[in-house]
Design a protein around this motif. Sequence first.
Motif, PDB file in Angstrom:
ATOM      1  N   ARG A  20      -0.053  -8.638  -8.247  1.00 31.66           N
ATOM      2  CA  ARG A  20       0.454  -8.119  -6.760  1.00 31.66           C
ATOM      3  C   ARG A  20       1.302  -8.924  -6.086  1.00 31.66           C
ATOM      4  O   ARG A  20       1.925  -8.828  -4.996  1.00 31.66           O
ATOM      5  CB  ARG A  20      -0.955  -7.599  -5.964  1.00 31.66           C
ATOM      6  CG  ARG A  20      -1.253  -6.182  -6.825  1.00 31.66           C
ATOM      7  CD  ARG A  20      -2.446  -5.818  -5.929  1.00 31.66           C
ATOM      8  NE  ARG A  20      -2.997  -4.448  -6.294  1.00 31.66           N
ATOM      9  CZ  ARG A  20      -3.477  -4.156  -7.464  1.00 31.66           C
ATOM     10  NH1 ARG A  20      -3.997  -5.030  -8.303  1.00 31.66           N
ATOM     11  NH2 ARG A  20      -3.884  -2.863  -7.509  1.00 31.66           N
ATOM     12  N   ARG A  23       4.970  -8.027  -4.777  1.00 33.00           N
ATOM     13  CA  ARG A  23       5.154  -7.189  -3.935  1.00 33.00           C
ATOM     14  C   ARG A  23       5.507  -8.137  -2.772  1.00 33.00           C
ATOM     15  O   ARG A  23       6.241  -7.666  -1.862  1.00 33.00           O
ATOM     16  CB  ARG A  23       4.037  -6.100  -3.514  1.00 33.00           C
ATOM     17  CG  ARG A  23       3.451  -5.372  -4.734  1.00 33.00           C
ATOM     18  CD  ARG A  23       2.293  -4.466  -4.633  1.00 33.00           C
ATOM     19  NE  ARG A  23       1.788  -3.760  -5.736  1.00 33.00           N
ATOM     20  CZ  ARG A  23       0.683  -3.016  -6.038  1.00 33.00           C
ATOM     21  NH1 ARG A  23       0.131  -2.647  -4.712  1.00 33.00           N
ATOM     22  NH2 ARG A  23       0.566  -2.415  -6.991  1.00 33.00           N
ATOM     23  N   GLU A  71      -4.747  -8.360   0.855  1.00 33.46           N
ATOM     24  CA  GLU A  71      -4.322  -6.903   0.712  1.00 33.46           C
ATOM     25  C   GLU A  71      -2.739  -6.746   0.721  1.00 33.46           C
ATOM     26  O   GLU A  71      -2.358  -7.185   1.793  1.00 33.46           O
ATOM     27  CB  GLU A  71      -5.044  -5.927   1.245  1.00 33.46           C
ATOM     28  CG  GLU A  71      -6.492  -6.016   1.302  1.00 33.46           C
ATOM     29  CD  GLU A  71      -6.740  -5.328  -0.170  1.00 33.46           C
ATOM     30  OE1 GLU A  71      -6.071  -4.570  -0.698  1.00 33.46           O
ATOM     31  OE2 GLU A  71      -7.914  -5.559  -0.767  1.00 33.46           O
ATOM     32  N   THR A  72      -2.145  -6.510  -0.251  1.00 33.63           N
ATOM     33  CA  THR A  72      -0.883  -6.548  -0.229  1.00 33.63           C
ATOM     34  C   THR A  72      -0.006  -5.413   0.778  1.00 33.63           C
ATOM     35  O   THR A  72       0.985  -5.734   1.358  1.00 33.63           O
ATOM     36  CB  THR A  72      -0.286  -6.160  -1.731  1.00 33.63           C
ATOM     37  OG1 THR A  72      -0.624  -4.728  -2.025  1.00 33.63           O
ATOM     38  CG2 THR A  72      -0.509  -7.311  -2.801  1.00 33.63           C
ATOM     39  N   VAL A 105      -0.596   3.105  -1.892  1.00 37.29           N
ATOM     40  CA  VAL A 105      -1.710   2.481  -2.311  1.00 37.29           C
ATOM     41  C   VAL A 105      -2.879   3.183  -2.195  1.00 37.29           C
ATOM     42  O   VAL A 105      -4.008   2.953  -3.113  1.00 37.29           O
ATOM     43  CB  VAL A 105      -1.951   0.987  -1.550  1.00 37.29           C
ATOM     44  CG1 VAL A 105      -0.752   0.247  -1.843  1.00 37.29           C
ATOM     45  CG2 VAL A 105      -2.015   1.216  -0.015  1.00 37.29           C
ATOM     46  N   GLU A 109      -1.648   5.216  -6.337  1.00 36.18           N
ATOM     47  CA  GLU A 109      -2.159   4.133  -7.190  1.00 36.18           C
ATOM     48  C   GLU A 109      -3.477   4.072  -7.819  1.00 36.18           C
ATOM     49  O   GLU A 109      -3.683   3.720  -9.022  1.00 36.18           O
ATOM     50  CB  GLU A 109      -2.069   2.717  -6.329  1.00 36.18           C
ATOM     51  CG  GLU A 109      -2.418   1.184  -7.360  1.00 36.18           C
ATOM     52  CD  GLU A 109      -1.887   0.032  -6.676  1.00 36.18           C
ATOM     53  OE1 GLU A 109      -1.448  -0.788  -7.485  1.00 36.18           O
ATOM     54  OE2 GLU A 109      -2.072   0.038  -5.431  1.00 36.18           O
ATOM     55  N   SER A 169       6.586  -0.711  -6.650  1.00 38.77           N
ATOM     56  CA  SER A 169       5.498  -1.595  -7.095  1.00 38.77           C
ATOM     57  C   SER A 169       4.387  -1.041  -8.032  1.00 38.77           C
ATOM     58  O   SER A 169       4.061  -1.338  -9.004  1.00 38.77           O
ATOM     59  CB  SER A 169       5.335  -2.641  -6.080  1.00 38.77           C
ATOM     60  OG  SER A 169       6.247  -3.316  -5.478  1.00 38.77           O
ATOM     61  N   VAL A 170       4.102   0.203  -7.391  1.00 40.86           N
ATOM     62  CA  VAL A 170       2.919   0.892  -8.067  1.00 40.86           C
ATOM     63  C   VAL A 170       3.376   1.505  -9.168  1.00 40.86           C
ATOM     64  O   VAL A 170       2.894   1.682 -10.213  1.00 40.86           O
ATOM     65  CB  VAL A 170       2.398   2.099  -6.682  1.00 40.86           C
ATOM     66  CG1 VAL A 170       1.558   2.913  -7.756  1.00 40.86           C
ATOM     67  CG2 VAL A 170       1.533   1.272  -5.903  1.00 40.86           C
ATOM     68  N   ARG A 173       3.659   0.094 -12.856  1.00 41.68           N
ATOM     69  CA  ARG A 173       2.386  -0.142 -13.569  1.00 41.68           C
ATOM     70  C   ARG A 173       2.392   0.815 -15.003  1.00 41.68           C
ATOM     71  O   ARG A 173       1.836   0.669 -15.759  1.00 41.68           O
ATOM     72  CB  ARG A 173       1.311  -0.102 -12.725  1.00 41.68           C
ATOM     73  CG  ARG A 173       1.041  -1.136 -11.915  1.00 41.68           C
ATOM     74  CD  ARG A 173      -0.229  -1.062 -11.052  1.00 41.68           C
ATOM     75  NE  ARG A 173      -0.667  -2.314 -10.623  1.00 41.68           N
ATOM     76  CZ  ARG A 173      -0.939  -3.269 -10.915  1.00 41.68           C
ATOM     77  NH1 ARG A 173      -1.426  -3.619 -12.296  1.00 41.68           N
ATOM     78  NH2 ARG A 173      -1.248  -4.471 -10.147  1.00 41.68           N
TER      79      ARG A 173
END
Length: 217
Positions: A20, A23, A71-72, A105, A109, A169-170, A173
């Motif tokens: 993370r 990010r 926390e991102t 998020v 996510e 970014s999510v 994955r």
Amino acid sequence: MTPTITAFERSPDGGKGLARDTRVRWALEEVGQPYAVRLVSFQAMKEPAHLALHPFGQIPTYEEADLALFETGSIVLHIAQRHAGLLPDDANARARAITWMFAAVNTVEPPILELATARILESDKPWTRERMPLVVDRVRDRLKQLAARLSDADWLDRAFSAGDLMMVSVLLRLRLSGILNEFPNLAAYVARGEARPAYKRAFEAQLAVNTGKQPTG
């Protein structure tokens, strides 16, 4: 003051951009803010000094003068609010971009992380075979909804924003699962995010920590 973030001394993914801190690096690169990185081991993450910054013993953290964040989503929002480039000037568009950050998020996510947990940490459990299709279907349901909303647009709400940064970014994955390829517009959306020069710099910087090779950019 130059902010300092924390990152894995040795990332579990070998530097493929899934940790993370990527990010946060990306956000800082997008706004042109130099930053320092303090690498922490898994042991150090559980020690009092790090727990004072992140009560759950994870990475990344963000320190700037007397401000410490974890926390991102919170960190990226702070960066986006402090520097131009990640949030629109228009108040309504700005609110929509922040909404997409939360959606990334909070809505998209969680099922993706559930899939990763089922495949990596629970693959040897006797109930995994029956549970896996249900987990995959939950991911597909969210992707169908997101793909329908994105349609043929380049970004979620006209111009690229912090909402796209978090959503891409999510979605990254899912690359190894192959599920993302079932949704061509989402796969293309992620590719556009990865093609941004700021993302490339962030990725290379994170990869360099794990390979020992200096970034080329």
